[in-house]
Design a protein around this motif. Sequence first.
Motif, mmCIF file in Angstrom:
data_model
loop_
_atom_site.group_PDB
_atom_site.id
_atom_site.type_symbol
_atom_site.label_atom_id
_atom_site.label_comp_id
_atom_site.label_asym_id
_atom_site.label_seq_id
_atom_site.Cartn_x
_atom_site.Cartn_y
_atom_site.Cartn_z
ATOM 1 N N ASP A 283 0.886 -1.259 0.052
ATOM 2 C CA ASP A 283 0.248 -0.074 -0.030
ATOM 3 C C ASP A 283 0.785 1.206 0.236
ATOM 4 O OD1 ASP A 283 -2.248 1.961 0.340
ATOM 5 O OD2 ASP A 283 -2.083 1.783 2.446
ATOM 6 N N THR A 348 -8.385 -0.869 2.095
ATOM 7 C CA THR A 348 -7.414 -0.908 1.106
ATOM 8 C C THR A 348 -7.971 -0.923 -0.572
ATOM 9 O OG1 THR A 348 -5.945 -1.843 2.898
ATOM 10 C CG2 THR A 348 -5.166 -1.839 0.453
ATOM 11 N N THR A 381 -8.466 2.327 6.954
ATOM 12 C CA THR A 381 -7.628 1.565 7.184
ATOM 13 C C THR A 381 -6.403 1.555 8.016
ATOM 14 O OG1 THR A 381 -6.356 2.660 5.465
ATOM 15 C CG2 THR A 381 -7.939 0.941 4.436
#
Length: 487
Positions: A283, A348, A381
């Motif tokens: 990420d 995500t 997240t």
Amino acid sequence: MGSADGPKADETDGDARKARDTAVSERRFRFLVAGYAVSSYGTFLNMVALNLFVYETTGRALAMGLFMAVRLASGFVAGLVVGGLLARFSAKSIMLWANVGQGAVMLVLILAPDGMLTGALMAVSVVIGACGTLFMVALRSSIPEMVGEDRRAWANSLSITGRSLAMVAGFASAGIVVSLVGYTAAFVVDMATFVACAVTVALLPIAGGKGAGGPAPKGSEDTEGSKNSESFESSGGSGGSGGSGAGKDASAAKNGRRWRPVAFIALAAAPGMGLMVALRGVDAFGSSSHNAALPIYSTSLDASNPAVFVSAFWCVWALGNIGAQQVIQRYAQRTGRSVGALGFGYGTVVMSAAFIAAFAGLPLAVTAVIALIAGAADGLTEVAYTSHLQTLPATLRGHAFGLSATFENLGFGVGMILVAAALDRFSPLAVVGWSHGAAIVVAVVFLLRVAGVRRAERTGRAGLRKEEAVEGRPDRGDRDGAEVSGG
């Protein structure tokens, strides 16, 4: 008879004392978050001011990239050692000296003569990168000791809200501060924010660190094992047995025999936790793509004033992030539950998809909505990830957060290098699509893993209930079964 008529006096006093302790710990944490928000404002202010100053001083974009690379590398190294530091020193001392170090190095930069500016800038890059990671890991890993296990989600959400507000203020005011009062004044303001946070930390009693050997919140001794086991299983771990083995390894590591692999032991305690941290690193790689591509995309929209779109995008993103934190805080307060591992995985996916869509050339009004969604998903997240890592045993938590910071710095740093090269040949949409697409793929794998483990848990529990029902039949003479049936 007395217990049938109502609660005992000592039980009432205990509940009242617990409520008072909770109120006091929450009030102290709010003060800590205020200090953290002030220092975060300084961090985001110097992120703009220092980059501009480096470019103006050296006249080379390469120097600006080197400055950022050194900063990320320092954070990478700090992530590897912070777990060991938390096993030896209190979280309060680490947070205090992290701010003192950042304030001191800014003073060095302010007082440095022209001939030593390059060296002073490199020192700033190293100290800011390392100390920022040290403070963040010490804060996040100590939250369960500060506010209690059941208030983790609230505390994480509050700290992220403070940081998001500081980001908006820092980015929005950086250009104004630099243009109106100059770099030196901006650095003085920056130094003052770190001093303010250091004073706040010094004045507050802060639990955590030293292997998290401080007093645990009341009631956590009875529940921590079950919470950790439940958390590990929901992420794909093995529950109690894995945690027990990891606890022994951590104890050995604490005694100096096996210090280095402790961070990996922390993740091995729950294999799903390791996948979660890996997803966080991917990420971060995706985040590097939209950070690098946003100025280029903004320039293609308005070459005469590219800063307008960038500023507006991040302001709307921050509004979505802050809005998500308010929803999460109310959800945690109403239900007493935190956002779980599934929230992190789904968040995500949504966040990455939103950032890809933001570069698709859609109308500005639609892009604003997309930025809002991206900010909200990012906030979700962040809370889910932080809260989930905090379910690890206290002896492993600091190491896991340190390794997580290392993965994030590595993902972002490698991403900045690869993305910068890719943007010379491909469009921002293509580069962001590949980078965030990788995060979506890993997130889907993570979600499938969590869903599979939860199905196995439900099957196991159903079989256990069936077995207990057979063993507990009164007609088999089982004493417990007879007592239950006679209730």
